[in-house]
Motif scaffolding. Structure first.
Motif, mmCIF file in Angstrom:
data_model
loop_
_atom_site.group_PDB
_atom_site.id
_atom_site.type_symbol
_atom_site.label_atom_id
_atom_site.label_comp_id
_atom_site.label_asym_id
_atom_site.label_seq_id
_atom_site.Cartn_x
_atom_site.Cartn_y
_atom_site.Cartn_z
ATOM 1 N N LEU A 194 0.829 -1.200 0.000
ATOM 2 C CA LEU A 194 0.000 0.000 0.000
ATOM 3 C C LEU A 194 0.868 1.256 0.000
ATOM 4 N N THR A 195 0.379 2.290 -0.679
ATOM 5 C CA THR A 195 1.102 3.556 -0.748
ATOM 6 C C THR A 195 0.212 4.697 -0.282
ATOM 7 N N THR A 196 0.863 5.795 0.089
ATOM 8 C CA THR A 196 0.164 6.994 0.530
ATOM 9 C C THR A 196 0.966 8.208 0.072
ATOM 10 N N ALA A 197 0.480 9.397 0.401
ATOM 11 C CA ALA A 197 1.207 10.611 0.038
ATOM 12 C C ALA A 197 2.555 10.646 0.759
ATOM 13 N N ALA A 198 3.558 11.190 0.104
ATOM 14 C CA ALA A 198 4.891 11.268 0.702
ATOM 15 C C ALA A 198 4.895 12.244 1.877
ATOM 16 N N ASN A 199 5.780 11.998 2.843
ATOM 17 C CA ASN A 199 5.976 12.987 3.900
ATOM 18 C C ASN A 199 6.958 14.052 3.410
ATOM 19 N N GLU A 200 7.235 15.041 4.252
ATOM 20 C CA GLU A 200 8.088 16.149 3.818
ATOM 21 C C GLU A 200 9.507 15.688 3.504
ATOM 22 N N THR A 201 9.968 14.653 4.184
ATOM 23 C CA THR A 201 11.341 14.183 3.984
ATOM 24 C C THR A 201 11.540 13.592 2.602
ATOM 25 N N THR A 202 10.592 12.803 2.141
ATOM 26 C CA THR A 202 10.773 12.080 0.878
ATOM 27 C C THR A 202 10.092 12.738 -0.318
ATOM 28 N N ALA A 203 9.303 13.784 -0.084
ATOM 29 C CA ALA A 203 8.532 14.391 -1.175
ATOM 30 C C ALA A 203 9.415 14.998 -2.255
ATOM 31 N N THR A 204 10.655 15.354 -1.917
ATOM 32 C CA THR A 204 11.544 15.921 -2.927
ATOM 33 C C THR A 204 12.000 14.875 -3.935
ATOM 34 N N ALA A 239 4.326 8.525 6.876
ATOM 35 C CA ALA A 239 5.213 8.367 8.028
ATOM 36 C C ALA A 239 5.608 9.735 8.572
ATOM 37 N N SER A 240 5.952 9.790 9.843
ATOM 38 C CA SER A 240 6.400 11.047 10.445
ATOM 39 C C SER A 240 7.649 11.544 9.723
ATOM 40 N N ASN A 241 7.831 12.853 9.709
ATOM 41 C CA ASN A 241 8.913 13.449 8.927
ATOM 42 C C ASN A 241 10.305 13.073 9.425
ATOM 43 N N ASP A 242 10.411 12.660 10.685
ATOM 44 C CA ASP A 242 11.723 12.325 11.232
ATOM 45 C C ASP A 242 12.022 10.830 11.198
ATOM 46 N N LEU A 243 11.145 10.040 10.584
ATOM 47 C CA LEU A 243 11.343 8.589 10.598
ATOM 48 C C LEU A 243 12.431 8.135 9.635
ATOM 49 N N LEU A 244 12.561 8.813 8.486
ATOM 50 C CA LEU A 244 13.384 8.299 7.398
ATOM 51 C C LEU A 244 14.547 9.216 7.047
ATOM 52 N N LYS A 245 15.522 8.631 6.389
ATOM 53 C CA LYS A 245 16.630 9.362 5.782
ATOM 54 C C LYS A 245 16.859 8.773 4.399
ATOM 55 N N TYR A 246 17.604 9.472 3.557
ATOM 56 C CA TYR A 246 17.886 8.940 2.225
ATOM 57 C C TYR A 246 19.300 9.298 1.808
ATOM 58 N N ALA A 247 19.806 8.525 0.850
ATOM 59 C CA ALA A 247 21.147 8.762 0.325
ATOM 60 C C ALA A 247 21.209 8.232 -1.105
#
Length: 305
Positions: A194-204, A239-247
Motif C-alpha cells: 500500500l502507498t500513501t502521500a509522501a511525507n516532507e522528507t521524501t517528497a523531494t 510516516a512522520s517526517n523524522d522517521l526516514l533518511k535517504y542517500a
C-alpha cells in the motif's frame, strides 16, 4: 529441527533475476518498486513474530533459504507476515513467501499481478481487485530500505530510503490466493504494497511512499477481527517526517538482475530538490478584455489574476 506449521512456500515460481521479463518492471516513477531486506532473519523476525521461538525462526529461515537481499523486485517471492482470515484476536502470526504482485481470485492470468505491485491507500477499499483483501487479508512486508529515483541531467539517480535511527520498516500490504492461474491446482498466494502521500522528507524525490506502520499500528493492521474499512483507513497515513533518511546509491540497482551489496553503496550525487513544473506554453488565443469589478456587483476586487 522444529517443524514450522503454516509455512508452505509459495508454489508460484518467481521470474529468475536477470531474465528479460524483469525489465518490464523498472518504472522509476512507480512507487515502491524495489526494496531491500539485508538484515539477517534472526535479527528481524523476532520483531515481527513475537510468539515464535528462536529455533522456529531459524528453521523457517533455512526452509525458505532466506539470504540478504539488496534489490528485491516485483514477481519475486518475498517474506510476508500475516494471519489467516477468521483467526481469533491475538492469534499467532505466520511467515510465508508470497509472489509480489497481487493477482485477484477472479483473474485468469498471473501477469495481471505485474500491474498490481502497489495499491493506493486512498481508494483501496473501493477497488474490486483489493476491496475484499482489505477487510480480510492484510499483511506486513518486512524491509530495511526501499528505493526511489530522481531525474537528473545525467539520467535517473536512485536513492535508498531507510529508517533514520536504523532498523526495520513494516510496509502495509494485502494478499490474495488464486487457483485459476495455477496449472497444479494449488492456490498461488500473491501480495501488494500500500502507498500513501509522501511525507516532507521524501517528497523531494517522489510524491508517494509506502505505508509504514509502527508499534500498535502493526497489531491493529493484522487483527483478523478488524473488518471496519473506516478504522483501517485511519492507519494508512504518511510516516512522520523524522522517521526516514535517504542517500544516493549506485545505479547498479537500476537493473533488477543485480542483487549485491554494491546496489546500496552510497555515492556522491546532487541532493534532491522539488521538481519545478514545466513552463506554461503561450496561449494562441487573443487576450480577452477583463471588466474590473464595480462596487455593489457582488464581486471581490483584486489586484491579482
Amino acid at each position: 529441527m522444529i517443524h514450522c506449521r503454516n509455512l508452505t512456500p509459495n508454489p508460484a515460481r518467481p521470474i529468475r533475476p536477470g531474465s528479460e521479463s524483469f525489465f518490464f518492471f523498472w518504472q522509476p516513477r512507480a512507487v515502491c518498486g524495489r526494496f531491500t531486506l539485508r538484515t539477517p532473519a534472526a535479527a528481524w523476525a523476532q520483531e515481527f513474530l513475537p510468539l515464535w521461538s528462536e529455533e522456529e525462526i531459524a528453521a523457517a529461515a533455512t526452509e525458505y533459504a532466506i539470504a540478504a537481499r539488496y534489490n528485491i523486485a516485483p514477481t519475486q517471492s518475498i517474506s510476508v507476515i500475516h494471519t489467516e482470515a477468521g483467526a481469533s484476536a491475538g492469534s499467532r502470526r505466520q511467515w510465508s513467501l508470497f509472489r509480489w504482485g497481487l493477482v485477484p481470485p477472479w483473474a485468469d492470468d498471473l501477469a495481471i499481478g505485474n500491474r498490481m505491485i502497489n495499491a493506493r491507500s486512498e481508494t483501496v477499499h473501493e477497488k474490486n481487485s483489493f476491496r475484499k483483501a482489505f477487510v480480510q487479508r492484510r499483511c506486513l512486508i518486512p524491509a530495511d530500505g526501499y528505493f526511489e529515483w530522481m531525474k537528473t541531467p545525467d539520467g535517473k539517480q536512485p536513492y535508498l530510503i531507510e529508517r533514520a535511527s536504523g532498523g526495520m520498516l513494516a510496509m502495509a500490504g494485502l494478499w490474495e490466493q488464486n487457483k485459476r492461474v495455477s496449472s497444479s491446482g494449488h492456490a498461488i498466494r500473491t501480495c501488494t504494497i500500500l502507498t500513501t502521500a509522501a511525507n516532507e522528507t521524501t517528497a523531494t524525490i517522489h510524491d508517494r511512499m509506502p505505508v509504514l506502520l509502527e508499534g500498535d499500528q502493526r497489531d491493529a493492521w493484522l487483527d483478523p477481527q478488524q473488518d471496519d474499512p473506516t478504522a483501517l483507513r485511519r492507519l494508512l497515513q504518511p510516516a512522520s517526517n523524522d522517521l526516514l533518511k535517504y542517500a544516493p546509491v549506485s545505479r547498479l540497482v537500476n537493473r533488477p538482475g543485480n542483487d549485491s551489496p554494491e546496489c546500496v553503496q552510497v555515492i556522491d550525487a546532487p541532493q534532491p530538490s522539488p521538481e519545478k513544473p514545466p513552463p506554461k506554453k503561450p496561449s494562441r488565443k487573443p487576450p480577452t478584455k477583463k471588466t474590473p469589478p464595480t462596487a455593489g456587483d457582488g464581486s471581490q476586487a483584486t489586484l491579482f489574476d
